[in-house]
Scaffold this motif. Structure first.
Motif, mmCIF file in Angstrom:
data_model
loop_
_atom_site.group_PDB
_atom_site.id
_atom_site.type_symbol
_atom_site.label_atom_id
_atom_site.label_comp_id
_atom_site.label_asym_id
_atom_site.label_seq_id
_atom_site.Cartn_x
_atom_site.Cartn_y
_atom_site.Cartn_z
ATOM 1 N N ARG A 68 0.827 -1.210 0.000
ATOM 2 C CA ARG A 68 0.000 0.000 0.000
ATOM 3 C C ARG A 68 0.862 1.260 0.000
ATOM 4 N N TYR A 69 1.971 1.209 0.709
ATOM 5 C CA TYR A 69 2.866 2.359 0.687
ATOM 6 C C TYR A 69 3.454 2.556 -0.717
ATOM 7 N N ASN A 70 3.849 1.440 -1.354
ATOM 8 C CA ASN A 70 4.411 1.537 -2.708
ATOM 9 C C ASN A 70 3.373 2.085 -3.692
ATOM 10 N N VAL A 71 2.132 1.624 -3.549
ATOM 11 C CA VAL A 71 1.074 2.115 -4.441
ATOM 12 C C VAL A 71 0.829 3.602 -4.207
ATOM 13 N N SER A 72 0.883 4.024 -2.944
ATOM 14 C CA SER A 72 0.698 5.462 -2.667
ATOM 15 C C SER A 72 1.812 6.289 -3.302
ATOM 16 N N GLN A 73 3.030 5.753 -3.348
ATOM 17 C CA GLN A 73 4.115 6.473 -4.012
ATOM 18 C C GLN A 73 3.851 6.590 -5.512
ATOM 19 N N LEU A 74 3.308 5.539 -6.110
ATOM 20 C CA LEU A 74 2.969 5.607 -7.539
ATOM 21 C C LEU A 74 1.846 6.619 -7.774
#
Length: 1880
Positions: free
Chosen positions: A1745-1751
């Motif tokens: 979820r953190y990685n998706v938020s960065q995208l």
């Protein structure tokens, strides 16, 4: 550390159990050294005492922590022993539905007895290219590892699949071969991979059968070598078979079947081609009915037969050979039905003309008598003679069965040979991967020769496996530089020696077979004598002398000696074989030819491999000299030799092991039987692998992983920069015994149990930390509670003290109030007394002061009056003096002025005498002017009153007319009513007469009737009341029904609207699907085109010999090919010579493009259909709007004056419009004469004639309009003349007569308006009228005209309205005809000359036909009018012909002048060149002169020579560097340059040049992309330029839809001669192909980054815990050098975005690329998540979820949130949320079902099954919760596919994006090398 230290309270252990094999228990107290009993509590709560073995004092095995349960690799367990392995397999199989598990180097596969969706092509793609430890265990992972090692190490590989019957060996081997076929592909066009897979159904049909344990059990072993070339593509295969179970052909046990092929034949017996085989039901034949189970549930033998025949065809076995095979198989079935009749004990016979034998002989082509004879007899040969001996019935049956087995074995080997021939490749084999599908260890109640051979083969394989495991362990230790100590492992060499050594079991068996009177009993005695009590592995059963026991590596097996010798000999009578050899059936004799050669087990097949399962054909006794070594080799000897060859092959390869486990004997899906599983684990060597690993250092950690896991055990000061030293320091403190661990170069090695001890210390440390956290939290909570109580106490105190303070304050206020009251009371008394004294004093003072004031006032008054008297007296005296002086002055002035006035009067009298005459003359004029003004005013008043009267009369006329109509209608109705009344009166009179007659009769009955009437009245009243009640009820029901109908109608309307919306959405989806299919087909076409080009290049390189002379290059070829394919302007007649000019090598191109053109045509049809629907909708809306406006106009009240004004304005507008149209037509004609080429505009040319016809028709229409205008003007002029003063002096009736002659209401209206204008003009000329004295006549004429107009307008109103409507309709039709003519003109000009002539003729015929039909209908009633119309039409045609001839003459004259001028110009140029000598041109120096350049008005075109076209393509496309263009020049410059070149070719009307340039451009772009197609910048650059080129072709096409945003200057640059719509479609398809190539480049770049960056890398450090790794180590989540992180992905995305923006790519296209990129990222991440159990945890969900938020943040930064990219990540986001949400209650299940709407049911269940806690504080998902989820989602209709399609490409669209750049402002930089191009 002592192991006993781990046996503390609450520790869990495993204890043996007779039912479950192992049970879990918990220690109730700590174990101490020397205890003989352990206190335990079972999981069900029962307590017991476990007694230790007094000898070994071995403690029960410890249980692994729950965190390790369900691991992918068994070697990752802290405790490696049998119960841990069994429990881990059970948890994975039952709870997680995972059938694959690693055990070191072995893949354990458990048969689920259920079809699982884990073998699709998407799964294959997911495992392709992955490391073996990076994904969950799978047969594809093993296959990928073998394929990768073959390519990396260049060493042959083997996959050894073993297991019991029914464990799934064949399926596993099949899937492994499917993986190789899918991943590698074939090196040729022969589809070798399909043939390899096609061999499976053939071998299964002839080698597999149903057993009690398996419905598709392989009854033979096979080793398939799949060959690869140097590029590691499949080129062929070879198969070796082992030990076919021939006895199954003639015998099957209960609930078993024969080989599948027999049942397939019986099921297909009704086919026409099988009629000759005379087959029937399977229960009819003896060989297929013995098992009593001829049908397998879920299997259709007839369909399987079709698959078998298709596979045979694919492998080159033609129909004739197939029918031959089926004949032999049918013959075996019929031979099995042959019955024997005993004559006596030693002889038997076959009945006469026995039907089964007759059929067998017919099928086999042998003599019936010979076959019948040798089935009942045998030949014996001695040294002296040979004689024939009859045999008994039992011997005959055995001989028959032996013959059937022999025939089947021969046929089996023949099929294997042909399969190998079909799979054999002529290309040299570089390497191979072997797949060994061999029977596992078997033990039954009765074990015979087959089980003995199978177990012997498994002993050899187990030895090879043990050696390989031992070797790997040794290599690992040496690699890590750890001291190697010899590990004791089980070596089964003694057991192998017992079987195959000299005087071993096989040796003694062969020796016994050579003995003349050898028997099974004597052989058994030899075994007892040789091995009993001498070999520990050989035993004799207590109760039998015909059996022996061997201690195998897996278990003890008891073999029955009966039948060993017969099966080892496998004897068939030679005479029967000779009969078959003499057969007329060619294929049967082919099976037995060269038998001596075929009998050799070492003889080579065509593919170079040894065939096994040979059967020795022996006579009763060999003739002298006939015996040889080849004939002496028995089945056992052959099997031993083939096994040695197999082991040599396996030892020369790198083996990979797959152990198949059968979970239960009842084929129940996902049911686990612990007893059966343990037996197989012991038999297949899995536990031996565990034991070897546990004997050394089974647990291995890298230093980084160890540091990450056990960082919690270190203090800050212990952490050093050197991780290795840090780990060493920690271990020396924690584990004092250094023998328990070893430090390698990259790993730390631990002995068994040490990792568990470290985990215990870590758990204790975490538990202490948790207790500290709990303590702190609880203290914080108590302190918070204390502070809350203290705050409450303080608040209470505050309120009490406040109350007390308020009471005291109240007392003080009361005291103060009393004092104040006293103060004010005392003050009041004193103040009152003071006021009394003050009042008395004031009264006295006022009286005294008044008296003094009055006296003073009297004195002042007297003084004032005296002053006034003095003032008035003095004023009177002064005024008297002033008046006297003034009077004298005035008198003097009057005298002087009188004198001056008299003088002036004299002058005025003189002047007055001269003007007096004129005053008299003007008196009459002034009176007349005043009279005239009054008359004008009165006339205006009369005019207004007349207008009012006129309007009133109209309104009254309308109302009276309406009343009269109503009266007439009412009178008609009354008349009808009167008629009806008259009829009724007549009928009533007749009835009266009848009633009078009946009156006399009724009087007598009156009394009785009255009584009855009263009674009837009462009943009627009652009935009426009831009917009223029913009526009310019916009304209510009616209202209810109406309400329901209304509701239903409303619902239906809503449903229809919903359906309309849904259908609209569905149509959009269908359009997207159609677009996607079209783009996929384009992709496939481009791929095939590239493949065709590659193959062509290869053929040219390999085959062609270079010849002198010109050779066609690829570019030339592709140019011609595209020229043929993409031409849009060539007609059929023009295309033919082009086709004839093409070379034979290019004949392939049109065939390849046919599909493309069909697709293009289909898309065009869809777009036309869509456009037609849109036009239809617009037309309907316009028609509705027009109808509405017409109704509104009709509803308006008529206004006579306004209509008259409107008619005059309309006339003026028509006149101006006609003038304008005439000017435009003249300009058009002039432009066509100037711009058109001479060929097109030549006299007599079709285009010229069509244009001239249309011009003349329009000009004729203008003439008609002009005549109408002239008529109106003449009428107005006549009216003016009629009211001129001189004409109206004598008679005013002339005006009336002229007005009466005007029959048309329009003429009257115009006359009336003309009169008004005349009246307005006459106001300026009143003095002239006055002079003539005719004003009264004018006035009278005007009044009469007004009266006449009033009467005429009222009478002709209706006719005027009708004619006006007709005129409007005619005007509208003329406008439509004009527009249609203009469109037709534009279309005709675009057609070729021949087509123009035909189209114009066709149109003219159609127009004339319609016009004739129209006028025939119009003048049908009046022939004279029709005749006059025909005459006028002929005149019109004559005029047109004359005009045409004039135009022809003019054009000829202009042409001649043009030729003369051109000739003069040429002569002048030649003369100037001749005046300059060559020497002057070369030698004369040119001085640099500064010549000022005149500003040129560029037209936005580029001119180049035809010969420079290759140079243009080379410099602008092939050699162009995208980076230099993107940095230094404007975006899309190549596209602009190419379009400007196209514009110039279009300007020149050179279709060949346009076609050649566009074709060369397309081929050049294709060539660049083929050469540098893997470079993102190149592909992005040409995608941007292709789209810009496409937009330019649209923007400047001249179509209105694309010209909306153009400037007037840009509209001037539109193409004039050619319609390039087809080329736009070709460019659009090219752009689609480039886009798809761009997506592939993106995917190739991002693919290695996605899994590492999105899943494995810890973006938030410390959240994920590292679990103990197994042998199959995964990539560490800690970022090392070379590993990809999320920052790597974002940097790459930034690079992509920057490059696309720099190249000027359309923003909408960038959004689509970003959307596709994010879809690939999400799909690959989710697919890996679904295939990796270690990634399914709470902490990993947080990371995702953190990685998706960065995208998403990246999307916001780039303003791409509306691109749809975020929505493509929705499945990944929901999967991450699913990992983090609570998963316990039904509410949680409902929340999950509503949240995960983007995930399929299979994906949700898979994630829940894979969910794994990382630490002890998390909980697993219960099975009941997963079942609840499945129940809630069972109605959801979604795809059963588990993985997302990562290769899916969204359909791309190219929205029109016009450019604001002016073409004339574009400069060509010198760096492009385009100096040969000039701006125009």
């Amino acid at each position: 550390m002592a192991v006993s230290e781990l046996y503390t309270k609450y520790a869990r252990v495993w204890i043996p159990d007779p039912e479950e094999v192992w049970k879990s228990a918990e220690l109730l107290k700590d174990y101490k050294q020397g205890d003989k009993v352990i206190q335990l509590r079972l999981e069900e709560g029962k307590e017991l005492e476990y007694c230790l073995d007094p000898k070994t004092k071995e403690l029960p095995p410890l249980r692994n922590p729950d965190i390790l349960v369900g691991e992918n690799d068994l070697t990752a367990l802290s405790y490696l022993h049998e119960p841990a392995v069994l429990h881990n397999l059970k948890v994975r199989f039952i709870d997680s539905k995972l059938i694959y598990t690693y055990c070191g180097i072995v893949l354990v596969a458990i048969n689920p007895y259920e079809q699982l969706p884990i073998y699709g092509e998407d799964i294959i793609n997911a495992y392709s290219g992955q490391n073996m430890g990076d994904m969950d265990p799978h047969i594809f992972a093993v296959a990928e590892e073998a394929y990768k090692q073959m390519a990396r190490d260049e060493r042959n590989q083997s996959i050894i699949v073993s297991g019991e019957s029914g464990a799934g060996k064949t399926v596993s081997a099949k899937y492994a071969m499917r993986y190789f076929a899918t991943v590698s592909g074939s090196a040729s066009e022969a589809n070798v991979e399909e043939k390899v897979l096609a061999s499976n159904p053939i071998m299964e049909s002839i080698g597999n059968a149903k057993t009690t344990r398996n419905d598709n059990s392989s009854r033979f072993g096979k080793y398939i070598e799949i060959g690869f070339d140097k590029r590691y593509r499949i080129i062929g295969a070879n198969m070796r078979t082992y030990l076919l179970e021939k006895s199954r052909v003639v015998f099957q046990a209960e609930e078993e079947r024969n080989y599948h092929i027999f049942y397939q034949l019986c099921a297909s017996a009704a086919l026409p081609e099988f009629k000759t085989l005379r087959l029937g039901n399977a229960n009819y034949f003896h060989y297929t009915k013995q098992g009593g189970s001829p049908v397998i549930d879920g299997i259709d033998d007839a369909k399987e037969m079709v698959h078998t025949r298709q596979a045979c065809t694919l492998l080159g076995i033609n129909d004739s050979y197939q029918m031959g095979i089926f004949r032999i198989l049918a013959g075996i079935l019929h031979l099995g039905n042959v019955g024997f009749t005993s004559r006596d004990a030693d002889s038997c016979t076959i009945p006469h003309k026995h039907e089964p034998l007759t059929i067998f002989c017919d099928l086999m082509g042998v003599e019936y008598q010979e076959m019948c004879h040798w089935l009942c007899h045998r030949k014996l040969a001695t040294a002296a003679e040979t004689y024939i001996k009859p045999i008994s019935k039992l011997q005959a049956i055995n001989a028959r069965d032996a013959l059937c087995k022999h025939i089947y074995a021969k046929l089996f080997n023949w099929i294997v040979d042909h399969v190998n021939k079909a799979l054999h490749s002529a290309i040299k084999q570089h390497s191979f991967i072997g797949v060994l599908d061999i029977y596992g260890f078997e033990t039954f109640e009765i074990n015979s020769f087959e089980q003995f051979c199978i177990n012997y083969a498994n002993e050899k394989l187990q030895q090879q496996f043990n050696m390989h495991v031992f070797k790997l362990e040794q290599e690992e230790y040496m690699k890590e530089q750890i001291p190697w100590t010899l590990i004791d492992f089980y070596d089964n060499q003694p057991c192998i020696n017992l079987i195959e050594a000299k005087l071993g079991i096989l040796d003694l068996l062969d020796e016994e077979c050579k003995m003349p009177k050898g028997s099974d009993d004597s052989w058994a005695q030899k075994l007892y004598n040789t091995h009993l009590k001498k070999c520990a592995l050989f035993e004799k059963p207590r109760m039998s002398n015909k059996a022996f026991i061997i201690q195998h590596f897996a278990d003890k097996v008891e073999y029955q000696c009966e039948g060993f010798l017969e099966k080892n000999k496998d004897t068939v009578y030679e005479e029967q074989i000779k009969v078959l050899k003499s057969s007329k059936f060619k294929m049967l004799s082919e099976l037995f030819q060269d038998e001596e050669k075929a009998l050799s087990p070492t003889s080579a097949t065509p593919s170079g491999r040894t065939l096994l399962s040979r059967t020795a054909v022996k006579p009763a006794k060999a003739k002298p000299g006939q015996a040889s070594k080849e004939h002496k080799k028995t089945v056992g000897h052959q099997f031993r030799n083939s096994l040695h060859l197999l082991m040599e092959t396996l030892n020369a390869t790198t083996p990979h092991y797959v152990r198949c486990i059968k979970p239960n004997d009842f084929k129940f899906p996902f049911t686990f039987d612990e007893k059966r599983a343990v037996q197989q684990l012991r038999a297949c060597g899995v536990l031996e692998t565990i034991r070897i690993s546990a004997a050394g250092f089974p647990s291995r950690w890298t230093y980084q992983e160890f540091f990450s896991r056990y960082r919690v055990l270190m203090k800050q000061k212990d952490v050093l920069s050197d991780r290795k030293q840090t780990c060493k320091n920690l271990l020396e403190k924690l584990i004092l015994n250094k023998d328990k661990y070893q430090f390698g170069k990259t790993k730390i090695f631990f002995r068994a149990g040490q990792v568990a001890y470290l985990e215990k210390i870590r758990a204790d440390k975490l538990r202490v930390a948790c207790i500290r956290i709990q303590k702190t939290i609880r203290g914080w909570l108590m302190r918070k509670k204390y502070l809350r109580m203290r705050k409450a106490a303080i608040a209470i105190q505050r309120y009490v003290r406040g109350y007390q303070a308020r009471c005291y304050a109240k007392f003080l206020r009361r005291t103060r109030a009393a004092i104040i009251i006293q103060k004010f009371q005392r003050m009041y008394v004193v103040r009152k007394r003071y006021h009394l004294m003050r009042a008395a004093t004031i009264v006295l003072q006022s009286l005294l002061r008044g008296y003094i004031a009055r006296n003073k006032y009297q004195r002042m008054l007297r003084e004032h009056k005296a002053i006034i008297i003095q003032k008035h007296v003095r004023g009177w005296l002064a005024r008297v003096c002033y008046h006297r002086s003034l009077k004298a002055i005035v008198y003097l002035q009057c005298c002087y002025r009188r004198m001056m006035a008299k003088r002036e009067l004299k002058k005025l009298k003189i002047e007055a005498r001269s003007v007096e005459r004129y005053k008299k003359l003007n008196i009459g004029m002034e009176n007349k002017i005043m009279q005239l003004q009054r008359k004008v005013d009165e006339q205006n008043k009369d005019y207004k009153s007349l207008l009012e009267k006129l309007t009133n009369l109209e309104t009254t006329y309308n109302t009276e007319t309406e009343k009269l109509r109503n009266d007439v209608e009412r009178l008609r109705m009354s008349e009808e009513e009167a008629k009806n009344a008259t009829n009724r009166v007549n009928t009533l009179q007749e009835e009266i007469t009848k009633l009078r007659k009946e009156l006399h009769q009724t009087q007598s009955e009156k009394k009785t009737i009255e009584e009855w009437a009263d009674k009837y009245k009462q009943e009627t009243e009652q009935l009426v009341s009831e009917l009223k009640e029913q009526n009310t009820l019916l009304k209510k029901e009616k209202e209810e029904l109406n309400r329901r109908i209304h509701d239903q109608a409303k619902e239906m309307t809503e449903t229809m609207e919903k359906k309309l919306v849904e259908e609209t959405k569905q149509l959009e989806l269908d359009l997207n699907d159609e677009r996607l299919r079209y783009q996929n087909l384009l992709n496939e076409f481009s791929r095939l085109e590239e493949r065709y080009e590659d193959l062509k290049d290869e053929v040219n390189l390999m085959v062609s010999i270079p010849k002198p002379g010109h050779k066609r290059t690829d570019s030339t070829h592709s140019s011609n090919e595209s020229e043929y394919t993409f031409s849009s302007e060539i007609t059929e007649t023009e295309d033919l010579p082009l086709r004839m000019e093409q070379e034979p090598s290019e004949k392939k191109a049109p065939l390849d493009m046919s599909l493309f053109l069909k697709l293009q045509k289909r898309v065009t049809e869809l777009e036309q259909e869509k456009q037609s629907l849109q036009d239809e909708l617009d037309r309907k809306e316009e028609q509705a709007l027009r109808t509405k406006t017409r109704e509104e106009e009709e509803e308006r009240p008529p206004m006579r004056g306004a209509e008259l004004e409107y008619e005059s304005l309309k006339r003026q507008e028509l006149e101006s419009e006609n003038k304008k149209l005439k000017n435009e037509l003249n300009e058009l004609q002039k432009a066509l004469l100037e711009k058109s080429s001479p060929e097109v505009t030549a006299p007599g040319a079709p285009a010229y004639r069509v244009l001239l016809d249309q011009l003349t028709s329009v000009s004729e229409e203008l003439e008609v309009r002009k005549e109408e205008v002239l008529i109106l003007r003449s009428q107005l002029v006549s009216q003016k003349e009629a009211i001129q003063p001189k004409n109206t002096m004598t008679d005013s009736t002339i005006l009336l007569e002229d007005v009466q002659k005007m029959k048309d209401k329009g003429e009257i209206a115009q006359a009336y308006i003309g009169l008004k204008e005349t009246n307005r003009q006459s106001l300026q000329d009143y003095h002239m009228l006055n002079e003539d004295g005719e004003l009264w006549l004018v006035y009278e004429g005007l009044k009469q005209t007004n009266r006449l107009l009033e009467s005429q307008l009222q009478s002709q109103k209706k006719s005027h309205d009708n004619e006006l409507e007709a005129l409007r309709g005619e005007i509208q039709s003329l406008k439509e005809e004009n527009n249609r003519q203009q469109q037709l003109l534009a279309q005709n000009l675009q057609l070729p000359p021949e087509a123009r002539i035909e189209a114009s003729l066709q149109h003219e015929i159609t127009r004339l036909t319609n016009e004739n039909l129209f006028y025939e209908e119009l003048y049908a009633d009046d022939p004279m009018k029709y005749q006059s119309y025909r005459i006028s039409l002929y005149k019109r045609m004559i005029d047109l012909m004359e005009q045409l001839e004039k135009q022809d003459k003019t054009v000829r004259k202009l042409k001649k002048q043009l030729k003369v001028f051109a000739k003069k110009i040429g002569e002048l140029e030649v003369g100037q060149m001749e005046n300059i000598s060559p020497g002057q041109i070369i030698d004369e120096p040119i001085r640099p002169v500064n010549i000022p350049r005149k500003e040129k008005d560029f037209q936005g075109m580029l001119e180049y020579k035809k010969d420079d076209e290759p140079k243009l393509v080379k410099n602008l496309i092939l050699d162009l560097k995208p980076r230099g263009v993107a940095v230094n020049l404007i975006p899309g410059l190549p596209a602009y340059i190419l379009f400007m070149c196209v514009r110039h070719a279009d300007y020149l009307n050179d279709d060949q040049k346009v076609r050649s340039l566009l074709t060369s451009t397309i081929n050049g772009i294709k060539k660049v992309l083929k050469k540098r197609g893997d470079d993102f910048e190149t592909v992005s650059f040409w995608l941007s330029n292709t789209c810009r080129f496409l937009h330019c072709l649209k923007q400047y096409s001249g179509e209105e839809g694309f010209m909306k945003h153009n400037t007037p200057r840009q509209n001037e640059h539109c193409l004039t001669n050619f319609d390039l719509a087809e080329y736009r479609q070709v460019l659009s398809d090219l752009a689609i192909q480039i886009y798809q190539q761009l997506v592939r480049v993106l995917e190739n770049i991002l693919q290695p980054m996605i899994v590492s960056g999105m899943l494995e890398h810890e973006t938030i450090q410390g959240v994920s815990g590292v679990k103990p790794p197994g042998l199959r180590k995964r990539t560490s989540s800690i970022a090392d050098e070379g590993t990809y992180t999320l920052d790597s992905i974002i940097r790459q995305l930034n690079t992509f975005h920057y490059v696309m923006c720099q190249h000027g790519m359309d923003p909408e296209l960038i959004k689509q690329v970003v959307k596709q990129t994010f879809y690939i990222t999400g799909a690959v991440t989710l697919n890996n998540l679904l295939l990796r159990k270690d990634m399914c945890s709470w902490s990993k969900g947080m990371q995702i979820r953190y990685n998706v938020s960065q995208l998403e943040e990246w999307l916001r930064d780039k303003n791409l949130m509306n691109s749809g990219a975020k929505e493509t990540l929705e499945p990944l986001i929901q999967a991450a949320q699913l990992l983090q949400v609570k998963k316990k209650t039904d509410e949680d299940a409902e929340a999950i079902c509503s949240m995960c709407n983007a995930l399929t049911t299979a994906q949700i269940v898979k994630v829940l099954n894979l969910y794994t806690p990382v630490n002890e504080f998390e909980e697993r998902v219960s099975i009941s919760f997963i079942r609840t989820i499945q129940m809630r989602l069972r109605d959801r209709k979604d795809s059963p596919q588990l993985l997302m399609d990562a290769k899916h490409i969204f359909p791309v669209t190219f929205p029109f994006n016009p450019s604001s750049l002016a073409l004339e402002t574009i400069q060509i930089p010198a760096s492009l090398g385009l100096a040969f191009i000039s701006r125009v």
